[in-house]
Motif scaffolding. Structure first.
Motif, PDB file in Angstrom:
ATOM      1  N   MET A   1      31.977 -17.678 -11.900  1.00 32.70           N
ATOM      2  CA  MET A   1      30.918 -18.623 -12.244  1.00 32.70           C
ATOM      3  C   MET A   1      29.583 -18.208 -11.632  1.00 32.70           C
ATOM      4  SD  MET A   1      31.972 -21.060 -14.212  1.00 32.70           S
ATOM      5  CE  MET A   1      33.427 -21.958 -14.743  1.00 32.70           C
ATOM      6  N   MET A   2      29.628 -17.621 -10.440  1.00 37.35           N
ATOM      7  CA  MET A   2      28.410 -17.234  -9.744  1.00 37.35           C
ATOM      8  C   MET A   2      27.956 -15.819 -10.105  1.00 37.35           C
ATOM      9  SD  MET A   2      27.525 -19.849  -7.904  1.00 37.35           S
ATOM     10  CE  MET A   2      26.399 -19.234  -6.672  1.00 37.35           C
ATOM     11  N   GLY A   3      28.766 -15.097 -10.894  1.00 35.87           N
ATOM     12  CA  GLY A   3      28.407 -13.738 -11.281  1.00 35.87           C
ATOM     13  C   GLY A   3      28.447 -12.765 -10.123  1.00 35.87           C
ATOM     14  N   MET A   4      29.454 -12.915  -9.254  1.00 35.42           N
ATOM     15  CA  MET A   4      29.544 -12.098  -8.048  1.00 35.42           C
ATOM     16  C   MET A   4      30.676 -11.086  -8.171  1.00 35.42           C
ATOM     17  SD  MET A   4      29.229 -15.312  -5.422  1.00 35.42           S
ATOM     18  CE  MET A   4      29.374 -14.346  -3.931  1.00 35.42           C
ATOM     19  N   ASN A   5      30.466  -9.878  -7.646  1.00 37.36           N
ATOM     20  CA  ASN A   5      31.500  -8.848  -7.612  1.00 37.36           C
ATOM     21  C   ASN A   5      32.303  -8.889  -6.324  1.00 37.36           C
ATOM     22  OD1 ASN A   5      30.760  -7.719 -10.145  1.00 37.36           O
ATOM     23  ND2 ASN A   5      29.043  -6.667  -9.156  1.00 37.36           N
ATOM     24  N   CYS A   6      31.676  -9.363  -5.261  1.00 38.52           N
ATOM     25  CA  CYS A   6      32.364  -9.455  -3.975  1.00 38.52           C
ATOM     26  C   CYS A   6      31.689 -10.524  -3.127  1.00 38.52           C
ATOM     27  CB  CYS A   6      32.369  -8.109  -3.240  1.00 38.52           C
ATOM     28  SG  CYS A   6      30.713  -7.491  -2.815  1.00 38.52           S
ATOM     29  N   LEU A   7      32.361 -10.912  -2.051  1.00 39.28           N
ATOM     30  CA  LEU A   7      31.845 -11.938  -1.154  1.00 39.28           C
ATOM     31  C   LEU A   7      31.324 -11.296   0.124  1.00 39.28           C
ATOM     32  CD1 LEU A   7      34.590 -14.714  -1.442  1.00 39.28           C
ATOM     33  CD2 LEU A   7      32.549 -14.362  -2.833  1.00 39.28           C
ATOM     34  N   GLU A   8      30.111 -11.655   0.510  1.00 32.86           N
ATOM     35  CA  GLU A   8      29.495 -11.105   1.713  1.00 32.86           C
ATOM     36  C   GLU A   8      29.933 -11.944   2.913  1.00 32.86           C
ATOM     37  OE1 GLU A   8      28.520  -8.860   3.964  1.00 32.86           O
ATOM     38  OE2 GLU A   8      27.331  -8.163   2.232  1.00 32.86           O
ATOM     39  N   ASN A   9      30.779 -11.362   3.768  1.00 35.93           N
ATOM     40  CA  ASN A   9      31.318 -12.078   4.923  1.00 35.93           C
ATOM     41  C   ASN A   9      30.848 -11.510   6.251  1.00 35.93           C
ATOM     42  OD1 ASN A   9      33.061 -13.895   3.378  1.00 35.93           O
ATOM     43  ND2 ASN A   9      34.278 -12.068   2.916  1.00 35.93           N
ATOM     44  N   SER A  10      29.842 -10.652   6.220  1.00 29.38           N
ATOM     45  CA  SER A  10      29.333 -10.051   7.447  1.00 29.38           C
ATOM     46  C   SER A  10      28.433 -11.041   8.184  1.00 29.38           C
ATOM     47  CB  SER A  10      28.555  -8.776   7.144  1.00 29.38           C
ATOM     48  OG  SER A  10      27.820  -8.356   8.273  1.00 29.38           O
ATOM     49  N   HIS A  11      28.823 -11.396   9.384  1.00 30.89           N
ATOM     50  CA  HIS A  11      28.013 -12.321  10.176  1.00 30.89           C
ATOM     51  C   HIS A  11      26.685 -11.687  10.555  1.00 30.89           C
ATOM     52  CE1 HIS A  11      27.057 -15.675  12.711  1.00 30.89           C
ATOM     53  NE2 HIS A  11      26.976 -14.917  13.792  1.00 30.89           N
ATOM     54  N   GLU A  12      26.707 -10.400  10.837  1.00 31.32           N
ATOM     55  CA  GLU A  12      25.470  -9.719  11.198  1.00 31.32           C
ATOM     56  C   GLU A  12      24.474  -9.723  10.051  1.00 31.32           C
ATOM     57  OE1 GLU A  12      24.035  -8.513  13.942  1.00 31.32           O
ATOM     58  OE2 GLU A  12      25.680  -9.506  14.972  1.00 31.32           O
ATOM     59  N   LYS A  13      24.950  -9.559   8.836  1.00 37.13           N
ATOM     60  CA  LYS A  13      24.056  -9.599   7.680  1.00 37.13           C
ATOM     61  C   LYS A  13      23.480 -11.004   7.497  1.00 37.13           C
ATOM     62  CE  LYS A  13      25.522  -5.688   4.880  1.00 37.13           C
ATOM     63  NZ  LYS A  13      25.957  -5.228   3.529  1.00 37.13           N
ATOM     64  N   SER A  14      24.302 -12.006   7.741  1.00 38.21           N
ATOM     65  CA  SER A  14      23.807 -13.377   7.643  1.00 38.21           C
ATOM     66  C   SER A  14      22.718 -13.639   8.671  1.00 38.21           C
ATOM     67  CB  SER A  14      24.955 -14.372   7.836  1.00 38.21           C
ATOM     68  OG  SER A  14      25.874 -14.280   6.780  1.00 38.21           O
ATOM     69  N   LEU A  15      22.944 -13.182   9.896  1.00 37.02           N
ATOM     70  CA  LEU A  15      21.927 -13.335  10.936  1.00 37.02           C
ATOM     71  C   LEU A  15      20.651 -12.584  10.553  1.00 37.02           C
ATOM     72  CD1 LEU A  15      23.960 -12.944  14.259  1.00 37.02           C
ATOM     73  CD2 LEU A  15      22.800 -14.993  13.433  1.00 37.02           C
ATOM     74  N   SER A  16      20.813 -11.405   9.988  1.00 37.91           N
ATOM     75  CA  SER A  16      19.654 -10.613   9.588  1.00 37.91           C
ATOM     76  C   SER A  16      18.834 -11.350   8.522  1.00 37.91           C
ATOM     77  CB  SER A  16      20.115  -9.264   9.040  1.00 37.91           C
ATOM     78  OG  SER A  16      19.018  -8.495   8.594  1.00 37.91           O
ATOM     79  N   GLU A  17      19.504 -11.989   7.580  1.00 36.27           N
ATOM     80  CA  GLU A  17      18.787 -12.742   6.546  1.00 36.27           C
ATOM     81  C   GLU A  17      18.060 -13.941   7.137  1.00 36.27           C
ATOM     82  OE1 GLU A  17      20.999 -13.775   3.124  1.00 36.27           O
ATOM     83  OE2 GLU A  17      21.637 -11.724   2.700  1.00 36.27           O
ATOM     84  N   LEU A  18      18.693 -14.617   8.084  1.00 33.91           N
ATOM     85  CA  LEU A  18      18.066 -15.785   8.692  1.00 33.91           C
ATOM     86  C   LEU A  18      16.938 -15.402   9.650  1.00 33.91           C
ATOM     87  CD1 LEU A  18      21.211 -18.026   9.311  1.00 33.91           C
ATOM     88  CD2 LEU A  18      19.309 -18.514   7.768  1.00 33.91           C
TER      89      LEU A  18
END
Length: 509
Positions: A336-353
């Motif tokens: 439904m979201m058109g996603m190929n994979c799920l981003e579960n990296s905490h470091e990447k999340s912190l980087s985005e924030l």
């Protein structure tokens, strides 16, 4: 050119609403996109015209120069705050002013073109105005997201912005006591709507506060308690069997995490990268839980927000285990979201924030997280036995983000939450002429006003509806409980405006 302009702005809204990596963040942004789509369709349907024809000039977009710090006049810094005005329905001499309050995302032209408040404005010949929240959308300075500059983001400053905007609009349109102001908002802006009436009763005559979490809560355990109850509710397609399947599925996931068998989880749930350590584990289970939390909170508003569909997948005949059902729900969500994979990296999340680059459309994630750290908490944890998800979703984990992102220690967050409740009165605000509207399957109703506080502080609890359901354009598929609530709101707004005309001296100015 006008038609191209409208579609261009609309396209920008859609593009800005589909960026991001976290599942929870994607769901919120997808909802912004779909609400804009609903508003777009409702606008043209209500006028009975083709969607490629613009029947009149678009709403007025403008900017007001605001003090960056309303409470220190020695600070001369300013920023430009965006607003929208729709004059189409306004009866200039006595027509009221309906103020739509912005919140955690950008505010588009559709804030004054479609929705419950627009239908009411047409009925009462009101001037429609909306104000984008400081630090969101286009209402922010280029350096606004830096650690130094973001400190002027708060609900108190936002209310002062509203007061300043009230003066600006009053002068611009030569308003008098005959022009009664009523404000509208949903979710956090719903709280702002109630608080604007509470703190500035001389400026705004009444308020409608939809799904407004007026009680700040550090450890919002009640959120997932309501999610569990809603997953069990047959009225929206839930069942005890469905809820138990969620619990069993997450237990299986936790068991694999405890044994370190992350390779199977990465494969079964299409993780973009390897799960490296406890922080990634928490990120992963939080992302899975977000699918269910979002489905309940926004039930019926997006293709992925459908409790009935999710419960059918979880309890389908022939499933070998609840774990397999959880995989099926995740696959449906990704498709439904058109996603190929799920981003579960905490470091990447912190980087985005940590990213301080501006995005003028869509949801402001860094900004909103800052407000949770400095005012509200609202952390949806899972450490109680009643929570159907993973107990890895802890308060400690979420508070650590405040320290890492904004240098705000846990004790400071706790003190800020306590101050917010003292400042506004939590769920007993002691005001007047406010309607608090909530849906009983919406987890946020647990922090709102659910019982009448006085003859004019009115609570409406809508059976079987989710977050801010009453604010969307009305649809033929609306359940009877929602239709009745809309009627109650319309009658009350009409009564307030009648009373204001009898006693214009109460309108301030």
């Amino acid at each position: 050119m006008r038609v191209m302009w409208l579609h261009f702005v609309f396209l920008l809204t859609l593009l800005g609403a589909t960026e991001g990596a976290w599942i929870g963040r994607q769901m919120r942004k997808k909802l912004v996109q779909l609400r804009e789509t609903q508003s777009f369709k409702s606008f043209y349907t209500r006028l009975g015209i083709p969607k490629d024809v613009l029947p009149f000039s678009p709403p007025i977009e403008g900017y007001i120069t605001q003090p960056l710090d309303h409470f220190n006049r020695r600070n001369n810094a300013t920023y430009r705050q965006r607003y929208w005005v729709n004059e189409k329905f306004w009866q200039h001499h006595e027509g009221p002013v309906f103020l739509y309050i912005g919140g955690e995302s950008s505010v588009s032209q559709f804030s004054v073109l479609a929705g419950e408040h627009v239908d009411l404005a047409q009925t009462h010949n009101a001037l429609l105005v909306s104000l984008e929240h400081r630090y969101y959308g286009a209402s922010i300075n280029p350096d606004g997201l830096t650690l130094e500059a973001i400190r002027f983001l708060s609900s108190q400053q936002a209310l002062a912005d509203l007061a300043s905007f009230h003066l600006f609009i009053s002068q611009k349109y030569n308003l008098t006591r005959q022009n009664t102001w009523i404000c509208f908002g949903g979710s956090y802006p719903g709280s702002l709507s109630a608080w604007f009436r509470l703190k500035f009763p001389h400026l705004v005559y009444a308020a409608v506060a939809s799904s407004a979490p007026v009680r700040a809560e550090l450890d919002f355990t009640a959120y997932n308690k309501v999610v569990a109850e809603s997953l069990s509710d047959p009225l929206i397609g839930g069942s005890i069997k469905c809820r138990n399947a969620v619990v069993e599925g997450f237990r299986a996931v936790d068991s694999l995490l405890k044994t370190g068998n992350t390779t199977q989880l990465e494969r079964d749930f299409s993780s973009c990268e390897r799960l490296s350590g406890p922080d990634d584990y928490t990120e992963f289970v939080s992302n899975l839980a977000d699918i269910f939390m979002g489905a309940v909170q926004y039930n019926g508003e997006t293709p992925t927000s459908d409790v009935r569909k999710i419960c059918q997948l979880l309890t389908a005949v022939g499933l070998k285990s609840a774990y397999e059902g959880l995989k099926a729900v995740n696959r449906m969500y990704m498709e439904m979201m058109g996603m190929n994979c799920l981003e579960n990296s905490h470091e990447k999340s912190l980087s985005e924030l940590r990213n301080t680059n501006l995005t003028v459309v869509g949801v402001g994630e860094r900004q909103w997280y800052y407000q949770t750290c400095t005012e509200f908490g609202y952390y949806q944890t899972c450490e109680e036995i009643s929570c159907p998800f993973s107990q890895l979703i802890t308060l400690k984990f979420q508070l650590s983000l405040c320290s890492q992102l904004f240098q705000v220690p846990p004790d400071s967050v706790r003190q800020s939450v306590q101050f917010t409740n003292e400042f506004y009165g939590a769920d007993r605000p002691k005001s007047s002429r406010i309607i608090f509207v909530n849906g009983d399957i919406d987890p946020w109703h647990a922090l709102s006003v659910l019982k009448n506080q006085s003859h004019s502080e009115i609570a409406i609890l809508i059976n079987g509806t989710a977050h801010c359901a009453n604010m969307s354009p009305s649809r033929a598929s609306d359940p009877p409980s929602l239709q009745k609530a809309r009627e109650q709101i319309a009658v009350q707004v009409g009564d307030w405006l009648t009373a204001a005309r009898r006693r214009p001296e109460e309108n301030g100015y």
